[in-house]
Design a protein around this motif. Structure first.
Motif, PDB file in Angstrom:
ATOM      1  N   LEU A  30       0.645  31.465 -11.603  1.00  0.00           N
ATOM      2  CA  LEU A  30      -0.527  30.892 -12.266  1.00  0.00           C
ATOM      3  C   LEU A  30      -1.369  30.170 -11.219  1.00  0.00           C
ATOM      4  O   LEU A  30      -0.875  29.292 -10.522  1.00  0.00           O
ATOM      5  N   ALA A  31      -2.640  30.566 -11.098  1.00  0.00           N
ATOM      6  CA  ALA A  31      -3.545  29.861 -10.167  1.00  0.00           C
ATOM      7  C   ALA A  31      -4.510  29.056 -11.025  1.00  0.00           C
ATOM      8  O   ALA A  31      -4.137  28.047 -11.607  1.00  0.00           O
ATOM      9  N   GLY A  32      -5.764  29.504 -11.156  1.00  0.00           N
ATOM     10  CA  GLY A  32      -6.724  28.789 -11.996  1.00  0.00           C
ATOM     11  C   GLY A  32      -6.492  29.032 -13.483  1.00  0.00           C
ATOM     12  O   GLY A  32      -6.973  28.280 -14.331  1.00  0.00           O
ATOM     13  N   HIS A  34      -7.727  31.198 -15.422  1.00  0.00           N
ATOM     14  CA  HIS A  34      -8.845  31.664 -16.238  1.00  0.00           C
ATOM     15  C   HIS A  34      -8.780  33.141 -16.593  1.00  0.00           C
ATOM     16  O   HIS A  34      -9.549  33.614 -17.415  1.00  0.00           O
ATOM     17  N   SER A  35      -7.878  33.861 -15.981  1.00  0.00           N
ATOM     18  CA  SER A  35      -7.622  35.232 -16.416  1.00  0.00           C
ATOM     19  C   SER A  35      -6.257  35.327 -17.079  1.00  0.00           C
ATOM     20  O   SER A  35      -6.097  35.978 -18.111  1.00  0.00           O
ATOM     21  N   LEU A  36      -5.265  34.658 -16.494  1.00  0.00           N
ATOM     22  CA  LEU A  36      -3.894  34.772 -17.022  1.00  0.00           C
ATOM     23  C   LEU A  36      -3.722  34.102 -18.388  1.00  0.00           C
ATOM     24  O   LEU A  36      -3.114  34.676 -19.298  1.00  0.00           O
ATOM     25  N   GLY A 191     -20.814  36.667 -17.842  1.00  0.00           N
ATOM     26  CA  GLY A 191     -21.261  36.495 -16.463  1.00  0.00           C
ATOM     27  C   GLY A 191     -20.700  37.541 -15.527  1.00  0.00           C
ATOM     28  O   GLY A 191     -21.149  37.676 -14.396  1.00  0.00           O
ATOM     29  N   PHE A 192     -19.679  38.272 -15.971  1.00  0.00           N
ATOM     30  CA  PHE A 192     -19.083  39.311 -15.130  1.00  0.00           C
ATOM     31  C   PHE A 192     -20.149  40.297 -14.673  1.00  0.00           C
ATOM     32  O   PHE A 192     -21.169  40.488 -15.340  1.00  0.00           O
ATOM     33  N   ALA A 193     -19.884  40.954 -13.556  1.00  0.00           N
ATOM     34  CA  ALA A 193     -20.866  41.881 -12.993  1.00  0.00           C
ATOM     35  C   ALA A 193     -20.893  43.196 -13.766  1.00  0.00           C
ATOM     36  O   ALA A 193     -19.853  43.794 -13.998  1.00  0.00           O
TER      37      ALA A 193
HETATM   38  C1  LIG Z   1     -15.531  32.798 -19.478  1.00  0.00           C
HETATM   39  C2  LIG Z   1     -15.180  33.433 -18.177  1.00  0.00           C
HETATM   40  C3  LIG Z   1     -16.162  34.000 -17.392  1.00  0.00           C
HETATM   41  C4  LIG Z   1     -15.863  34.602 -16.185  1.00  0.00           C
HETATM   42  N1  LIG Z   1     -16.882  35.161 -15.457  1.00  0.00           N
HETATM   43  C5  LIG Z   1     -16.592  35.780 -14.290  1.00  0.00           C
HETATM   44  C6  LIG Z   1     -17.624  36.349 -13.489  1.00  0.00           C
HETATM   45  O1  LIG Z   1     -18.809  36.286 -13.800  1.00  0.00           O
HETATM   46  N2  LIG Z   1     -17.278  36.982 -12.344  1.00  0.00           N
HETATM   47  C7  LIG Z   1     -15.973  37.067 -11.932  1.00  0.00           C
HETATM   48  O2  LIG Z   1     -15.737  37.644 -10.884  1.00  0.00           O
HETATM   49  N3  LIG Z   1     -14.984  36.489 -12.638  1.00  0.00           N
HETATM   50  C8  LIG Z   1     -15.256  35.853 -13.796  1.00  0.00           C
HETATM   51  N4  LIG Z   1     -14.244  35.277 -14.520  1.00  0.00           N
HETATM   52  C9  LIG Z   1     -12.878  35.361 -14.013  1.00  0.00           C
HETATM   53  C10 LIG Z   1     -12.564  34.141 -13.160  1.00  0.00           C
HETATM   54  O3  LIG Z   1     -13.219  34.248 -11.932  1.00  0.00           O
HETATM   55  C11 LIG Z   1     -11.050  34.034 -12.970  1.00  0.00           C
HETATM   56  O4  LIG Z   1     -10.815  32.720 -12.695  1.00  0.00           O
HETATM   57  C12 LIG Z   1     -10.440  34.861 -11.884  1.00  0.00           C
HETATM   58  O5  LIG Z   1     -10.622  36.229 -12.137  1.00  0.00           O
HETATM   59  C13 LIG Z   1      -8.946  34.658 -11.751  1.00  0.00           C
HETATM   60  O6  LIG Z   1      -8.695  33.523 -11.004  1.00  0.00           O
HETATM   61  P1  LIG Z   1      -7.704  32.404 -11.501  1.00  0.00           P
HETATM   62  O7  LIG Z   1      -7.513  31.500 -10.367  1.00  0.00           O
HETATM   63  O8  LIG Z   1      -8.176  31.845 -12.766  1.00  0.00           O
HETATM   64  O9  LIG Z   1      -6.364  33.284 -11.682  1.00  0.00           O
HETATM   65  P2  LIG Z   1      -5.208  33.249 -12.782  1.00  0.00           P
HETATM   66  O10 LIG Z   1      -5.777  33.501 -14.121  1.00  0.00           O
HETATM   67  O11 LIG Z   1      -4.356  32.053 -12.612  1.00  0.00           O
HETATM   68  O12 LIG Z   1      -4.395  34.507 -12.282  1.00  0.00           O
HETATM   69  C14 LIG Z   1      -4.915  35.823 -12.394  1.00  0.00           C
HETATM   70  C15 LIG Z   1      -3.852  36.832 -11.968  1.00  0.00           C
HETATM   71  O13 LIG Z   1      -3.622  36.784 -10.574  1.00  0.00           O
HETATM   72  C16 LIG Z   1      -2.285  36.386 -10.271  1.00  0.00           C
HETATM   73  N5  LIG Z   1      -2.408  35.452  -9.147  1.00  0.00           N
HETATM   74  C17 LIG Z   1      -3.265  34.392  -9.067  1.00  0.00           C
HETATM   75  N6  LIG Z   1      -3.200  33.848  -7.843  1.00  0.00           N
HETATM   76  C18 LIG Z   1      -2.301  34.571  -7.133  1.00  0.00           C
HETATM   77  C19 LIG Z   1      -1.813  34.510  -5.786  1.00  0.00           C
HETATM   78  N7  LIG Z   1      -2.266  33.595  -4.911  1.00  0.00           N
HETATM   79  N8  LIG Z   1      -0.884  35.414  -5.389  1.00  0.00           N
HETATM   80  C20 LIG Z   1      -0.427  36.353  -6.271  1.00  0.00           C
HETATM   81  N9  LIG Z   1      -0.846  36.461  -7.528  1.00  0.00           N
HETATM   82  C21 LIG Z   1      -1.786  35.590  -7.964  1.00  0.00           C
HETATM   83  C22 LIG Z   1      -1.730  35.804 -11.545  1.00  0.00           C
HETATM   84  O14 LIG Z   1      -0.340  35.996 -11.652  1.00  0.00           O
HETATM   85  C23 LIG Z   1      -2.486  36.591 -12.600  1.00  0.00           C
HETATM   86  O15 LIG Z   1      -1.892  37.845 -12.810  1.00  0.00           O
HETATM   87  C24 LIG Z   1     -14.513  34.663 -15.736  1.00  0.00           C
HETATM   88  C25 LIG Z   1     -13.502  34.095 -16.508  1.00  0.00           C
HETATM   89  C26 LIG Z   1     -13.807  33.480 -17.712  1.00  0.00           C
HETATM   90  C27 LIG Z   1     -12.730  32.864 -18.519  1.00  0.00           C
END
Ligand SMILES: Cc1cc2nc3c(=O)[nH]c(=O)nc-3n(C[C@H](O)[C@H](O)[C@H](O)COP(=O)(O)OP(=O)(O)OC[C@H]3O[C@@H](n4cnc5c(N)ncnc54)[C@H](O)[C@@H]3O)c2cc1C
Lengths: 289, 166
Positions: A30-32, A34-36, A191-193
């Motif tokens: 788990l990092a941020g 926002h996807s998981l 906001g995604f591309a």
């Molecule tokens: C409302 C909303 C709008 C968004 N709009 C956009 C946008 O416009 N453009 C865009 O590009 N993205 C967008 N995102 C996605 C956002 O950028 C996510 O935060 C990003 O895709 C994932 O980063 P995270 O740190 O939240 O990862 P997490 O959700 O914590 O993890 C994502 C995945 O990566 C894995 N992971 C994370 N870090 C590591 C690591 N260091 N090593 C190995 N595995 C890892 C996790 O296990 C999981 O499977 C949006 C998300 C939301 C909720």
């Protein structure tokens, strides 16, 4: 909208995080979040163990030294977007960061999380391809380095193994005479591309392009390097005509472009050419100044 | 969602048809298949963990093959559901001889419902294409495997190769 039960660990070192990941079956980093977390809430993902790397030290810094820009995987979009030195040295990085989602997403979401998640509409992969980034991956038997072109395998699929953690992203420091930019058409709700193009140009003393890097996201299952565009520009002065001719090749070779109710594949391929010309024009402008 | 396409497999048509309709082979080539049993008359009960990357859902249901014209065509009906939603689909599969190889032509219509339909709509068609690529990679491996060769290995190898040669 309630996740299943899971065990939670919050290690403080990368080594510990890697060993926890390898000790447990069905564990997820788990990092941020926002996807998981949304996936877990919908039960599309139901890991038995969650390893939160939010407290791991040494993976959320930006360093520019020895000819490299090194960004820790845990660095947030906001940290990159507001870094004044990056804005000078490699403007496409903060520009990409500031195009992501909204402020909340940028405050929590990380560069590493975004590239590992490898959403076909994510912004970062375009810049990673354009800038020839490489990824340092830590596993149980040490670290390995993977180039961006080998890292992304297919949509939401990278070469990262179940027991590995992305630790650093390394980008060659752009030489003098370089400029870079990101141009994007976003989907208005998230906001995604729909399509995004990152470009970097380096000019020689006579003002001709000596190196070009162009990455395209949103069009194919994974971001790709638009090598036809790059090849068409090298050796030429980046004037309007040369940029237009090169940008027209931005979707060359794409088969089976992504399509959904927001945009057809054909439209995405067209956007790639339009956005490539915008990104290249700003990159050229910045390279000259 | 319409799913159409063609795919060439370097194996004879009879062999490809067997792989596509024999429950044992099918269970091996379907990505994420956890169980597939013939219940007679071209009907199968199926259990699979389908998904892309970290997004996974388990589905259970039936697959019905009809209008079977071995070795050249059949129709297929799929009806499966799980916690993350349901999948219903109908399609036609045609196998055309192409020298020593076989061209598979498929055309279908898939409906998703429940959470899987509501979320990630933007990715449905790309995800379907990815799973199709994985499926055909595995079919190719199964259909071209020498007798006694470890098919599991070549499935992985061919799938990876298929993914990378896009
Ligand atoms: C409302 C909303 C709008 C968004 N709009 C956009 C946008 O416009 N453009 C865009 O590009 N993205 C967008 N995102 C996605 C956002 O950028 C996510 O935060 C990003 O895709 C994932 O980063 P995270 O740190 O939240 O990862 P997490 O959700 O914590 O993890 C994502 C995945 O990566 C894995 N992971 C994370 N870090 C590591 C690591 N260091 N090593 C190995 N595995 C890892 C996790 O296990 C999981 O499977 C949006 C998300 C939301 C909720």
């Amino acid at each position: 909208m309630i996740p299943g039960t899971f065990d939670y660990h919050a290690p403080k070192t990368l080594k510990k995080a890697v060993s926890l990941l390898n000790e447990h079956e069905d564990a997820k980093i788990l990092a941020g979040g926002h996807s998981l977390i949304p996936l877990m809430k919908l039960r599309f993902a139901a890991p038995a163990v969650v390893i939160d790397i939010g407290r791991v030290s040494g993976i959320s810094r930006i360093r520019i030294s020895d000819g490299h820009i090194q960004i820790g995987a845990l660095t947030t979009h906001h940290t990159i977007g507001s870094n004044a030195r990056l804005r000078r040295v490699c403007p496409v990085l903060p520009e990409t960061a500031n195009e992501i989602g909204d402020l909340q997403v940028r405050n929590r979401g990380t560069l590493g999380g975004s590239v590992v998640h490898a959403d076909p509409a994510a912004d970062w992969p375009a810049a990673m391809m354009a800038l020839r980034a490489s990824f340092e991956v830590a596993g149980p038997s040490g670290t390995r380095e993977v180039s961006a072109s080998d890292f992304f395998v297919d949509m939401m699929t990278t070469t990262i193994g179940d027991g590995e953690i992305l630790s650093q992203i390394r980008i060659p420091e752009p030489p003098a005479g370089s400029g870079s930019a990101y141009a994007k058409m976003h989907q208005s709700a998230s906001g995604f591309a729909i399509t995004g193009v990152a470009a970097q140009l380096t000019l020689d003393e006579s003002g001709n392009v000596s190196a070009a890097g162009v990455g395209v996201t949103g069009v194919a299952p994974i971001a790709y390097t638009a090598s036809a565009v790059e090849d068409a520009l090298v050796g030429k002065a980046p004037d309007e005509g040369a940029i237009a001719a090169a940008a027209a090749l931005a979707a060359d070779g794409v088969q089976d472009a992504n399509e959904d109710h927001h945009a057809s594949g054909e439209y995405r391929m067209h956007l790639a050419t339009v956005l490539a010309s915008r990104a290249l024009a700003s990159a050229a402008e910045r390279a000259k100044s | 969602m319409k799913i159409t396409g063609t795919h060439q497999i370097s194996a004879a048509r009879d062999r490809v048809f067997t792989v596509l309709t024999d429950p044992e082979c099918l269970a091996r080539v379907m990505p994420g298949c956890k169980g597939l049993e013939s219940t007679g008359d071209g009907a199968y009960s199926i259990h699979l963990a389908a998904g892309v990357g970290p997004i996974k859902g388990e589905y259970a249901g039936t697959v019905q093959l009809t209008d079977i014209e071995a070795p050249s065509s059949y129709r297929m009906l799929v009806d499966a559901k799980g916690k993350t939603g349901f999948v219903k689909g109908e399609g036609k599969v045609e196998l055309v001889e192409d020298g020593d190889a076989t061209t598979v032509i498929y055309e279908g219509d898939v409906t998703l419902g429940g959470p899987v339909a509501a979320v990630g709509q933007r990715m449905h068609s790309s995800a379907a294409k990815l799973m199709t690529r994985q499926l055909f990679g595995a079919i190719e491996a199964e259909a071209t495997a020498e007798e006694g060769e470890d098919v599991k290995h070549s499935i992985i190898r061919n799938t990876l190769r298929g993914l990378r040669s896009k």
